[in-house]
Design an enzyme around this catalytic site. Sequence first.
Site, mmCIF file in Angstrom:
data_model
loop_
_atom_site.group_PDB
_atom_site.id
_atom_site.type_symbol
_atom_site.label_atom_id
_atom_site.label_comp_id
_atom_site.label_asym_id
_atom_site.label_seq_id
_atom_site.Cartn_x
_atom_site.Cartn_y
_atom_site.Cartn_z
ATOM 1 N N PHE A 28 0.835 -1.195 0.000
ATOM 2 C CA PHE A 28 0.000 0.000 0.000
ATOM 3 C C PHE A 28 0.876 1.253 0.000
ATOM 4 O O PHE A 28 1.810 1.370 0.787
ATOM 5 C CB PHE A 28 -0.897 0.000 1.244
ATOM 6 C CG PHE A 28 -1.827 1.172 1.340
ATOM 7 C CD1 PHE A 28 -2.963 1.230 0.553
ATOM 8 C CD2 PHE A 28 -1.568 2.208 2.228
ATOM 9 C CE1 PHE A 28 -3.832 2.312 0.650
ATOM 10 C CE2 PHE A 28 -2.421 3.283 2.330
ATOM 11 C CZ PHE A 28 -3.556 3.341 1.540
ATOM 12 N N SER A 96 3.950 -6.495 2.467
ATOM 13 C CA SER A 96 2.956 -5.703 3.191
ATOM 14 C C SER A 96 1.547 -5.983 2.665
ATOM 15 O O SER A 96 1.110 -7.134 2.685
ATOM 16 C CB SER A 96 3.320 -4.214 3.110
ATOM 17 O OG SER A 96 2.571 -3.467 4.032
ATOM 18 N N MET A 97 0.824 -4.975 2.141
ATOM 19 C CA MET A 97 -0.486 -5.262 1.561
ATOM 20 C C MET A 97 -0.364 -6.257 0.416
ATOM 21 O O MET A 97 -1.271 -7.070 0.182
ATOM 22 C CB MET A 97 -1.163 -3.983 1.060
ATOM 23 C CG MET A 97 -2.555 -4.224 0.457
ATOM 24 S SD MET A 97 -3.348 -2.746 -0.212
ATOM 25 C CE MET A 97 -2.444 -2.544 -1.775
ATOM 26 N N ASP A 192 9.402 -3.876 13.230
ATOM 27 C CA ASP A 192 8.601 -3.329 12.134
ATOM 28 C C ASP A 192 7.712 -2.258 12.753
ATOM 29 O O ASP A 192 6.927 -2.542 13.657
ATOM 30 C CB ASP A 192 7.760 -4.450 11.511
ATOM 31 C CG ASP A 192 6.971 -4.020 10.282
ATOM 32 O OD1 ASP A 192 6.532 -2.852 10.231
ATOM 33 O OD2 ASP A 192 6.760 -4.859 9.389
ATOM 34 N N HIS A 222 10.160 -2.385 8.041
ATOM 35 C CA HIS A 222 8.987 -2.854 7.297
ATOM 36 C C HIS A 222 9.256 -3.087 5.805
ATOM 37 O O HIS A 222 8.914 -4.134 5.266
ATOM 38 C CB HIS A 222 7.834 -1.864 7.460
ATOM 39 C CG HIS A 222 6.578 -2.312 6.782
ATOM 40 N ND1 HIS A 222 5.912 -3.474 7.145
ATOM 41 C CD2 HIS A 222 5.885 -1.786 5.741
ATOM 42 C CE1 HIS A 222 4.858 -3.635 6.364
ATOM 43 N NE2 HIS A 222 4.818 -2.627 5.509
#
Length: 258
Positions: A28, A96-97, A192, A222
Site C-alpha cells: 500500500f 505488506s499489503m 517493524d 517494514h
Amino acid sequence: MTSAKVISGAEHFFFPGNSIGILICHGFNGTPQSVRYLGESFAAKGFTVFAPRLSGHGTDEFEMEACHYQEWIQEVETAFAELKKRCTNVFAIGQSMGGALVIDLATKVACDGIITINAALQVPDYEKYRNKSFPRFILEGKPDIKADNVKEIAYDRVPIKAVNQLLTIMEHTDAQLQKIICPFMLFHSPEDHVVPDSCSHHIYETVLSDDKELISLEDSYHVASLDHDKDYIIETSYRFIQKHTNQAKSVPLTSLTK
C-alpha cells in the site's frame, strides 16, 4: 476521468526468462520500484518476473482515492494469469499489503508457492480512521527502512478512502487463511514500525500448508525489499522456489504490456 501520469521509476516491470514465473506485488502506497531490486535479481537467475503497478499507486493521491480494493485483487489475479500463459510454474511474492493480496490469490488459483514479506493484516496507526471520511487525506511519515540513503517512491499523504480499502482487504484476507494449503514462506521483521510482527506469526499458525517456513529479518524494518536483508530474502526465496519447481519447458514468451 483522465488517468494521472505514472511517476518515473514507478512503472510495472516484466522480465522474460525461463518456465518459472514469479509475480511480485508491492504494498500500500508503494510501487514496483520498491520490489524492483528483487525482480532484477530473480531475473538474473533466469526466472520470468512480473511486478504489476496497482491502480492508484505511483501516480497521485487523487487517483488512489477513487480505487476499490477489488481492483487490486483483480489486478493480481490478472498478472498471475498472464504469467501462467507463459510459464509452467508460478510463484507469488507480496510485501505488506501485497502479502495480503497474494494470500488471497492463493485461495483461488494453483500457486506453486507463495512468499510474503511483512504481510499486512493490521496497521495499528490506521485503525482510528476505520469507517471515517475525515480528514480527506492523512500525512504519511518517512518509509520504514533501516538502511540509510534509500528512497521509496510513495505519496506524502494518502486518502482516507484508500486507507479504508486497505483495512477491508486485510480483514478479508485474515478470514481466508485456513484455505491456504500451498507451500508458504513468510519473512518477518521483528522490528517493524508499520505492521505488527505478530501478523506473520498469526498467518504462520493459521494457514494449513504442510510446507511452511517463518524466517526472521533481523536487520530490516517494514520495507524489507529495500533494506539490509534484501539479498538474504532473494537467496532464501531462490532455494524455496527451486525446491518446489518442476523443471519444464516454457511456452514462447511475448512482451507484457499494461
